[in-house]
Every structure is written in structure tokens, then in C-alpha cells.
Design a protein around this motif. Structure first.
Motif, PDB file in Angstrom:
ATOM      1  N   LYS A   9      15.666 -41.341  28.174  1.00  0.00           N
ATOM      2  CA  LYS A   9      16.241 -40.598  29.305  1.00  0.00           C
ATOM      3  C   LYS A   9      17.072 -41.536  30.188  1.00  0.00           C
ATOM      4  N   LYS A  10      16.506 -42.723  30.481  1.00  0.00           N
ATOM      5  CA  LYS A  10      17.249 -43.703  31.286  1.00  0.00           C
ATOM      6  C   LYS A  10      18.483 -44.202  30.558  1.00  0.00           C
ATOM      7  N   ARG A  12      20.291 -42.524  28.385  1.00  0.00           N
ATOM      8  CA  ARG A  12      21.307 -41.463  28.475  1.00  0.00           C
ATOM      9  C   ARG A  12      22.016 -41.522  29.825  1.00  0.00           C
ATOM     10  N   GLY A  13      21.244 -41.733  30.889  1.00  0.00           N
ATOM     11  CA  GLY A  13      21.814 -41.806  32.230  1.00  0.00           C
ATOM     12  C   GLY A  13      22.778 -42.962  32.391  1.00  0.00           C
ATOM     13  N   LYS A  14      22.483 -44.083  31.714  1.00  0.00           N
ATOM     14  CA  LYS A  14      23.341 -45.275  31.827  1.00  0.00           C
ATOM     15  C   LYS A  14      24.625 -45.150  31.008  1.00  0.00           C
ATOM     16  N   LEU A  15      24.666 -44.181  30.091  1.00  0.00           N
ATOM     17  CA  LEU A  15      25.809 -44.047  29.186  1.00  0.00           C
ATOM     18  C   LEU A  15      26.777 -42.930  29.590  1.00  0.00           C
ATOM     19  N   GLN A  16      26.652 -42.434  30.817  1.00  0.00           N
ATOM     20  CA  GLN A  16      27.436 -41.270  31.235  1.00  0.00           C
ATOM     21  C   GLN A  16      28.950 -41.478  31.178  1.00  0.00           C
ATOM     22  N   ARG A  17      29.412 -42.722  31.184  1.00  0.00           N
ATOM     23  CA  ARG A  17      30.860 -42.976  31.145  1.00  0.00           C
ATOM     24  C   ARG A  17      31.448 -42.832  29.743  1.00  0.00           C
ATOM     25  N   ALA A  20      30.694 -37.584  25.152  1.00  0.00           N
ATOM     26  CA  ALA A  20      29.404 -36.946  24.820  1.00  0.00           C
ATOM     27  C   ALA A  20      28.977 -37.244  23.382  1.00  0.00           C
ATOM     28  N   ILE A  23      27.470 -40.700  23.140  1.00  0.00           N
ATOM     29  CA  ILE A  23      26.128 -40.736  23.742  1.00  0.00           C
ATOM     30  C   ILE A  23      25.120 -40.157  22.760  1.00  0.00           C
ATOM     31  N   ASP A  24      25.466 -39.010  22.164  1.00  0.00           N
ATOM     32  CA  ASP A  24      24.563 -38.361  21.199  1.00  0.00           C
ATOM     33  C   ASP A  24      24.310 -39.255  19.990  1.00  0.00           C
ATOM     34  N   ALA A  56      22.361 -50.173  27.119  1.00  0.00           N
ATOM     35  CA  ALA A  56      23.560 -49.408  27.497  1.00  0.00           C
ATOM     36  C   ALA A  56      24.781 -50.313  27.607  1.00  0.00           C
TER      37      ALA A  56
END
Length: 200
Positions: A9-10, A12-17, A20, A23-24, A56
Motif C-alpha cells: 500500500k505504501k 503504491r502511494g510512493k509511485l503515484q507519479r 497507472a 504502477i500495476d 519506489a
């Protein structure tokens, strides 16, 4: 204590830039990594991988370099790759002295490259506009001294033509410099991290 779910979960949050699909793909890779290790080895895997920030940072830098190789002709993509690697270095879990050194290196390196690119552009524009000025000057003195006017116009045409011919060469040179900068930043990042990620 962090478990698999909170780690992912963390992460995923760090990869928001990132896009999609990237990230997946990254999360699918680490899901599989945890699956292969087994539930009993969850804590060992987390310890081996390091913090979500660490992972990340490596993913962002690797994505930037991979994206650069795929689309090295796009200036926008090159600048995006540089920005992603800088973000990866800044967001990496580094000690304060190491982070300060990394940021200082990035800024000094960036300043030198930026100055070099500006100097190249200024030289090219100087040649081009110098030719235009000589050409216009030739037209103005045509009635007064046709021999000097023809000389000015000839020089103007030659220098303006030279400026036009140099444009694609200079553009290619600048793109090459940017690509080299991204690759150098990527190498700097991996040296700083000293723990390259395997498999992704």
C-alpha cells in the motif's frame, strides 16, 4: 511492524507519479515476489527489499531510463526522465549528508549543462541573426555603393544559410546532451543507492 499489505500500500502511494500501468506492473512483480517467498518469509522479504521509499525510488529511476531508451528522440520525454530520476534521488531514504551531497551534485551538474546548452543556442542564433543583419544592411546601401551592398548581401546569405544548416545539428547535439545527462543521473542514483533492484 510492517506486513505485506501495508508495504504494498505504501509502495503504491510512493509511485503515484508513474503511469497507472507501470504502477500495476511494479506491484504485480512485488506481489509475485512475496508469493514465491511464502507467507512465513514475509518479514525477511521486507527487510531484504528495504523501505517502500527505497523500492519506489529504484522503480522510478529504472522507469525513467527505460522510457528514455524507448523514446530518446522526444525532448519532453527526456526532461520527464530527468525529473523522475531527480525525484527518485530526493525521495530515496538517504542520510542527510548524503542527500545534501546528491542534491548539490545534481544542481552543479545541471547548471553546467544548462549553461553549455544556452551557449550553443546563443552562438547559433548569433550566426543566424548576424546573417540577417548583413543581408538587410546590403539592401539599405544598394543605391549608394552596389559593390559593398553585394558583398554584405552575399555574406548575409552565406551566414544565414549556415545558421539554417546548423539548426538540425545543434538540435541533435542538445538532445544527445540531455540523453547523456539522464544516463549520468541514473548511474549517480544507482551509486547512491548501492543496492540495485533485481528482476524489475
Amino acid at each position: 511492524m510492517m506486513n505485506r499489505a501495508s508495504f504494498l500500500k505504501k509502495l503504491r502511494g510512493k509511485l503515484q507519479r508513474l503511469p497507472a500501468h507501470e504502477i500495476d506492473a511494479a506491484l504485480a512483480y512485488y506481489e509475485e515476489y512475496f508469493d514465491e517467498a511464502g507467507e512465513e518469509n514475509e518479514q525477511r522479504v521486507i527487510q531484504q527489499l528495504g523501505s517502500p521509499s527505497h523500492v519506489a525510488s529504484q522503480i522510478m529511476a529504472d522507469y525513467a531510463l527505460k522510457d528514455l531508451e524507448a523514446t530518446s528522440t522526444s525532448t519532453k520525454k527526456n526532461m520527464s526522465a530527468i525529473w523522475l530520476i531527480i525525484l527518485a534521488i530526493i525521495s530515496a531514504p538517504l542520510s542527510l549528508p548524503l542527500l545534501v551531497v546528491a542534491i548539490a551534485l545534481i544542481f552543479s551538474f545541471g547548471a553546467v549543462i544548462f549553461s553549455f546548452i544556452i551557449a550553443i543556442i546563443a552562438t547559433m542564433l548569433g550566426i543566424f541573426f548576424g546573417g540577417i543583419v548583413a543581408l538587410i544592411s546590403g539592401f539599405f546601401i544598394l543605391a549608394q555603393d552596389w559593390a559593398t551592398a553585394l558583398l554584405f548581401m552575399g555574406v548575409g546569405f552565406i551566414v544565414t544559410g549556415l545558421g539554417i544548416l546548423l539548426f538540425p545539428i545543434v538540435a541533435r547535439l542538445i538532445k544527445t546532451i540531455v540523453v547523456v545527462c539522464v544516463e549520468a543521473l541514473g548511474k549517480l542514483f544507482h551509486k547512491i543507492m548501492k543496492k540495485p533492484k533485481e528482476g524489475y
